[in-house]
Scaffold this active site. Sequence first.
Site, PDB file in Angstrom:
ATOM      1  CD  GLN A 283      59.173 -38.953  13.262  1.00 31.98           C
ATOM      2  OE1 GLN A 283      59.169 -40.166  13.421  1.00 31.98           O
ATOM      3  NE2 GLN A 283      58.629 -38.120  14.139  1.00 31.98           N
ATOM      4  CB  CYS A 408      57.056 -43.779  19.275  1.00 34.00           C
ATOM      5  SG  CYS A 408      58.112 -43.345  20.643  1.00 34.00           S
TER       6      CYS A 408
HETATM    7  N1  SAH Z   1      58.940 -33.793  16.680  1.00 42.38           N
HETATM    8  C1  SAH Z   1      60.232 -34.228  16.202  1.00 42.38           C
HETATM    9  C2  SAH Z   1      61.058 -34.979  17.223  1.00 42.38           C
HETATM   10  C3  SAH Z   1      60.364 -36.027  18.027  1.00 42.38           C
HETATM   11  S1  SAH Z   1      61.425 -37.103  18.942  1.00 42.38           S
HETATM   12  C4  SAH Z   1      60.081 -35.002  14.926  1.00 42.38           C
HETATM   13  O1  SAH Z   1      58.983 -35.428  14.533  1.00 42.38           O
HETATM   14  O2  SAH Z   1      61.088 -35.206  14.253  1.00 42.38           O
HETATM   15  C5  SAH Z   1      61.447 -36.393  20.514  1.00 42.38           C
HETATM   16  C6  SAH Z   1      62.378 -35.204  20.630  1.00 42.38           C
HETATM   17  O3  SAH Z   1      62.296 -34.742  21.988  1.00 42.38           O
HETATM   18  C7  SAH Z   1      63.852 -35.496  20.382  1.00 42.38           C
HETATM   19  O4  SAH Z   1      64.336 -34.571  19.446  1.00 42.38           O
HETATM   20  C8  SAH Z   1      64.511 -35.297  21.744  1.00 42.38           C
HETATM   21  O5  SAH Z   1      65.811 -34.780  21.642  1.00 42.38           O
HETATM   22  C9  SAH Z   1      63.582 -34.301  22.398  1.00 42.38           C
HETATM   23  N2  SAH Z   1      63.563 -34.289  23.866  1.00 42.38           N
HETATM   24  C10 SAH Z   1      63.750 -35.326  24.709  1.00 42.38           C
HETATM   25  N3  SAH Z   1      63.578 -34.942  25.979  1.00 42.38           N
HETATM   26  C11 SAH Z   1      63.237 -33.624  25.950  1.00 42.38           C
HETATM   27  C12 SAH Z   1      62.906 -32.683  26.959  1.00 42.38           C
HETATM   28  N4  SAH Z   1      62.892 -33.006  28.237  1.00 42.38           N
HETATM   29  N5  SAH Z   1      62.610 -31.441  26.561  1.00 42.38           N
HETATM   30  C13 SAH Z   1      62.610 -31.089  25.249  1.00 42.38           C
HETATM   31  N6  SAH Z   1      62.916 -31.953  24.262  1.00 42.38           N
HETATM   32  C14 SAH Z   1      63.226 -33.208  24.597  1.00 42.38           C
END
Ligand code: SAH
Length: 542
Positions: A283, A408
């Site tokens: 984040q 977001c």
């Molecule tokens: N919950 C975490 C990350 C949120 S951002 C936090 O608060 O820090 C969204 C995340 O989804 C990223 O880490 C990205 O790499 C992952 N992501 C994107 N596409 C995805 C998919 N198809 N399956 C699993 N994860 C995915």
Amino acid sequence: MLKKNDKIAINIDSCTSLGSGVGRYNGMTVFAANTAPGDHVLLHIIKVKPNYAIGKVEKVIHPSPMRIKPECPVFEKCGGCAFGHIDYEEELKIKAQQVKENFQRLAGIEFEPQPIISGPSDKRYRNKAQYPVQSDNNSLALIGFYAPHSHRVIDCADCLLQPEEFKKVTDVFRNWVRLFKISTYDETTQKGLLRHIYVRKAVNTDELMVCIVINGNDIPFKDELIFELRDALPNIKSIIMNKNKRDTNVVLGDECVTLYGNGYITDELCGLKFDVSPLSFYQVNHDTAELLYNKACEYADLHGEETVLDLYCGTGTIGLTMAKTAKQIIGVEIIPQAVENAIENAKKNNIDNARFICADAARAAEMLKEEGIKPDVAIIDPPRKGCSKELLETLNKMNPDRIVYVSCDSATLSRDIKILTEFGYKFKTATPVDMFPRAPHCETVALLSQRIPDTHIDIKLDLSEIDITAAETKATYQEIKDYVLDKHGLKVSTLYISQVKAKCGIIERECYNKGEGKSRVPQCPKEKEDAIMDALRHFRMI
Ligand code: SAH
């Protein structure tokens, strides 16, 4: 009919989720960046489409009361701070309203969002910057941000959203490029070495990471660069080279080579330690992320017995902050480095009830369902595009009691919530969280529940109405008061009405607010008693 190059004066009535002002001209919608609702502006029309037009502000004729003077010298050229000319409190109202409207329009849900959460500051809150690099005609490096709708770099020495020390990083690069004649990447020819400078800071531990994104395999004069960086910024913990040789807008390539340090930084968030590698999501607004996670935790409502599925878990942050209050956490994330971080982060914080899977969220959910996993709570935090229909279908079959959806983009969130409610989930509530002050987009955390609707309803009662009994349901105290005032020109209190009612035998108890002990209870004067008696007769209560 509006034409290109027309000059028009219009009122700006609202603004888009990207912060562009919106007005109407002869029935046509007109968008203009850097305008605020309440502005009266002179626009130069630069584009006309069948349904809308785009204007550029020539003059603000009457400024909106929301307007402030932007603090950044490159505000207009950069465009990153879409709300930089609007008072921050107003920006918060606009963002909250947009979340509400998206729920209404895209999910068919009418509700009043919980008050928008914002962090301690609307400045210098970011812990990450990715600066594109270009050369100007004198072979000097321009390091900053892309101008709106272009890939022309606007040099920016100090962005007010970034920590001040990021400027020291870019200054080192400016000197190094000039001194050692380092080539910068040209998108049109796909030649040149230096593409992006990517800086990340762990704000709670002060650790800094610098990642140099190159179109090539190695960096000339890299020892000199490393020396200069470490000299200027003693808190640098990792310097990394990232190779990106593709013709793409994606900033980072897949391959990272650590040039100095251990290749990651460690931050503290919600009382836990988190390793973060360059390719892992983290984040960007540390302090507001803590507020967001607290809200997600509140919505998850854990009591120690729950299985929590943390989909799109990144470095495991949300799930791990909930681990102490759950039976087990299962995190799913597609980026291998982020999963490595998540596994290490669990160990680092002595958490032994969390497991992490490196896979696509939809695929992993399907496999977990086949494994017989039934989560009590599912946390979903997908990228801006939201969840796939397949994932939502699988999630529905897994049947968690609660779904906490962190997003977001409230538009894709609303779209997905509509699908989940069609599956039978009940939308409970949502809270907007301003993770990105001055920039467009607003984070939102929403709660859905599988439970049947509550079997009780809350009714707000006026205290003065509490004393009613079956015999007196004919008119309320307020109706009697209104009648007496209207007909007799007298103001009577609830106490007097109840005294008269008691006299007439309508109520057995004396008035609820009869003073206890010392205080003397005023008695209803004769004139008012007669007027109240008249009202009771009028309402056929006596
Ligand atoms: N919950 C975490 C990350 C949120 S951002 C936090 O608060 O820090 C969204 C995340 O989804 C990223 O880490 C990205 O790499 C992952 N992501 C994107 N596409 C995805 C998919 N198809 N399956 C699993 N994860 C995915």
